[in-house]
Design an enzyme around this catalytic site. Structure first.
Site, PDB file in Angstrom:
ATOM      1  N   LYS A 133     -41.602 -39.672 -19.651  1.00 36.55           N
ATOM      2  CA  LYS A 133     -40.470 -39.275 -19.334  1.00 36.55           C
ATOM      3  C   LYS A 133     -39.937 -38.099 -20.380  1.00 36.55           C
ATOM      4  O   LYS A 133     -39.506 -37.872 -20.534  1.00 36.55           O
ATOM      5  CB  LYS A 133     -39.268 -40.220 -18.665  1.00 36.55           C
ATOM      6  CG  LYS A 133     -39.853 -41.164 -18.374  1.00 36.55           C
ATOM      7  CD  LYS A 133     -37.861 -42.335 -18.001  1.00 36.55           C
ATOM      8  CE  LYS A 133     -38.562 -42.640 -16.990  1.00 36.55           C
ATOM      9  NZ  LYS A 133     -37.269 -44.353 -17.480  1.00 36.55           N
ATOM     10  N   ASP A 187     -43.789 -34.890 -25.509  1.00 34.33           N
ATOM     11  CA  ASP A 187     -42.333 -34.970 -26.472  1.00 34.33           C
ATOM     12  C   ASP A 187     -42.628 -35.185 -28.049  1.00 34.33           C
ATOM     13  O   ASP A 187     -42.437 -34.169 -29.075  1.00 34.33           O
ATOM     14  CB  ASP A 187     -41.864 -35.500 -25.890  1.00 34.33           C
ATOM     15  CG  ASP A 187     -41.752 -36.816 -25.880  1.00 34.33           C
ATOM     16  OD1 ASP A 187     -43.478 -36.973 -26.416  1.00 34.33           O
ATOM     17  OD2 ASP A 187     -41.104 -38.019 -25.862  1.00 34.33           O
ATOM     18  N   ASP A 233     -47.081 -39.265 -32.335  1.00 42.60           N
ATOM     19  CA  ASP A 233     -46.830 -40.189 -33.696  1.00 42.60           C
ATOM     20  C   ASP A 233     -48.568 -40.368 -33.736  1.00 42.60           C
ATOM     21  O   ASP A 233     -49.296 -40.368 -34.505  1.00 42.60           O
ATOM     22  CB  ASP A 233     -46.235 -40.599 -32.696  1.00 42.60           C
ATOM     23  CG  ASP A 233     -45.836 -42.112 -34.043  1.00 42.60           C
ATOM     24  OD1 ASP A 233     -44.950 -42.106 -34.653  1.00 42.60           O
ATOM     25  OD2 ASP A 233     -45.777 -43.797 -33.336  1.00 42.60           O
ATOM     26  N   ASP A 293     -35.792 -41.595 -26.048  1.00 46.46           N
ATOM     27  CA  ASP A 293     -35.439 -42.439 -25.598  1.00 46.46           C
ATOM     28  C   ASP A 293     -35.511 -43.542 -26.649  1.00 46.46           C
ATOM     29  O   ASP A 293     -36.576 -43.457 -27.715  1.00 46.46           O
ATOM     30  CB  ASP A 293     -35.890 -43.261 -24.655  1.00 46.46           C
ATOM     31  CG  ASP A 293     -36.696 -43.944 -24.482  1.00 46.46           C
ATOM     32  OD1 ASP A 293     -37.635 -43.724 -24.745  1.00 46.46           O
ATOM     33  OD2 ASP A 293     -36.809 -44.793 -23.779  1.00 46.46           O
TER      34      ASP A 293
HETATM   35  P1  IMP Z   1     -47.941 -42.183 -29.842  1.00 47.50           P
HETATM   36  O1  IMP Z   1     -48.846 -43.119 -29.138  1.00 47.50           O
HETATM   37  O2  IMP Z   1     -47.873 -43.966 -30.744  1.00 47.50           O
HETATM   38  O3  IMP Z   1     -48.741 -40.879 -30.641  1.00 47.50           O
HETATM   39  O4  IMP Z   1     -46.637 -42.095 -29.220  1.00 47.50           O
HETATM   40  C1  IMP Z   1     -46.430 -41.523 -28.345  1.00 47.50           C
HETATM   41  C2  IMP Z   1     -45.151 -41.505 -27.800  1.00 47.50           C
HETATM   42  O5  IMP Z   1     -44.627 -42.555 -28.000  1.00 47.50           O
HETATM   43  C3  IMP Z   1     -44.010 -40.669 -27.325  1.00 47.50           C
HETATM   44  O6  IMP Z   1     -44.361 -39.944 -26.400  1.00 47.50           O
HETATM   45  C4  IMP Z   1     -43.268 -41.119 -27.348  1.00 47.50           C
HETATM   46  O7  IMP Z   1     -42.510 -41.762 -25.893  1.00 47.50           O
HETATM   47  C5  IMP Z   1     -43.272 -42.447 -28.450  1.00 47.50           C
HETATM   48  N1  IMP Z   1     -42.763 -42.519 -29.829  1.00 47.50           N
HETATM   49  C6  IMP Z   1     -42.817 -42.492 -31.006  1.00 47.50           C
HETATM   50  N2  IMP Z   1     -42.418 -41.826 -31.828  1.00 47.50           N
HETATM   51  C7  IMP Z   1     -41.131 -41.375 -31.168  1.00 47.50           C
HETATM   52  C8  IMP Z   1     -40.104 -41.569 -31.939  1.00 47.50           C
HETATM   53  O8  IMP Z   1     -39.592 -41.561 -33.070  1.00 47.50           O
HETATM   54  N3  IMP Z   1     -39.106 -41.705 -30.374  1.00 47.50           N
HETATM   55  C9  IMP Z   1     -39.023 -41.975 -29.920  1.00 47.50           C
HETATM   56  N4  IMP Z   1     -39.931 -42.070 -29.375  1.00 47.50           N
HETATM   57  C10 IMP Z   1     -41.093 -41.705 -29.383  1.00 47.50           C
HETATM   58 MG    MG Z   2     -43.773 -40.571 -24.695  1.00 47.27          MG
END
Ligand code: IMP
Ligand code: MG
Length: 177
Positions: free
Chosen positions: A41, A97, A100, A156
């Site tokens: 979202k 968005d 990470d 969020d």
């Molecule tokens: P990844 O799979 O670890 O790269 O994380 C990606 C998802 O984790 C993003 O699409 C967000 O939904 C969530 N996320 C990662 N870091 C943050 C943050 O600092 N604030 C809010 N959501 C985050």
């Molecule tokens: Mg996300």
């Protein structure tokens, strides 16, 4: 946890950078705009602003990846909604968005590659390169940010703060001594 008093990225800076990103993407696709895939979202506000800068002919579809629980990634990512459009032979642009660890983006990009598109590129509003665990390099980045948990403009914490117009760091409450 509470949001920082001052934004990390204020509304004007966000709006300006999103418009610039759209120009970068336009230049990268001189012939025809890519099919934009908004990752639900967290990317809804970013995608809404971004595609309106790209122009009225742009197509928008949606993907939902679920992974994040509270402040830490659960490590497993599932696609709970996939695009309705036929992706074969299409140029695809994923609108995220934030990237990470890279786990969500990796699952999305691998699934899209398996649909035999003409190309797949990744555009993320925010990038936290210092947190990366998987080899994911976004093609377009709005802002590279330090290792902090941020909320607002779609992002969020336990479903709260998405509607904020700027991006804030979420920080623990100050200690009362
Ligand atoms: P990844 O799979 O670890 O790269 O994380 C990606 C998802 O984790 C993003 O699409 C967000 O939904 C969530 N996320 C990662 N870091 C943050 C943050 O600092 N604030 C809010 N959501 C985050
Ligand atoms: Mg996300």
């Amino acid at each position: 946890m509470q949001r920082s008093e001052h934004p990390l990225i204020d509304e004007a800076a966000l709006q300006q950078r999103v418009a610039e990103l759209a120009q970068e993407v336009r230049r990268a696709y001189p012939d025809a705009l890519p099919l934009c895939l908004c990752v639900l979202k967290g990317s809804v506000f970013f995608a809404a602003d971004f595609v309106r800068h790209l122009g009225p002919e742009v197509e928008l579809d949606f993907i939902r990846a679920r992974s994040y629980l509270g402040l830490h990634s659960s490590g497993t990512v599932a696609l709970t909604h996939t695009p309705e459009a036929d992706l074969r032979g299409r140029h695809l642009l994923v609108l995220e968005d934030i990237v990470d660890t890279g786990r969500s983006a990796r699952v999305i990009l691998d699934w899209l590659d398996a649909q035999a598109p003409a190309s797949v590129r990744l555009c993320t509003l925010l990038d936290k390169p210092s947190r990366r665990e998987l080899d994911v390099t976004p093609d377009f980045v709005g802002f590279s940010i330090p290792d902090a948990f941020v909320v607002g403009y779609g992002l969020d914490h336990n479903e709260r703060y998405r509607a904020l117009r700027a991006i804030y760091i979420l920080e623990p409450p100050a200690k009362i001594s």
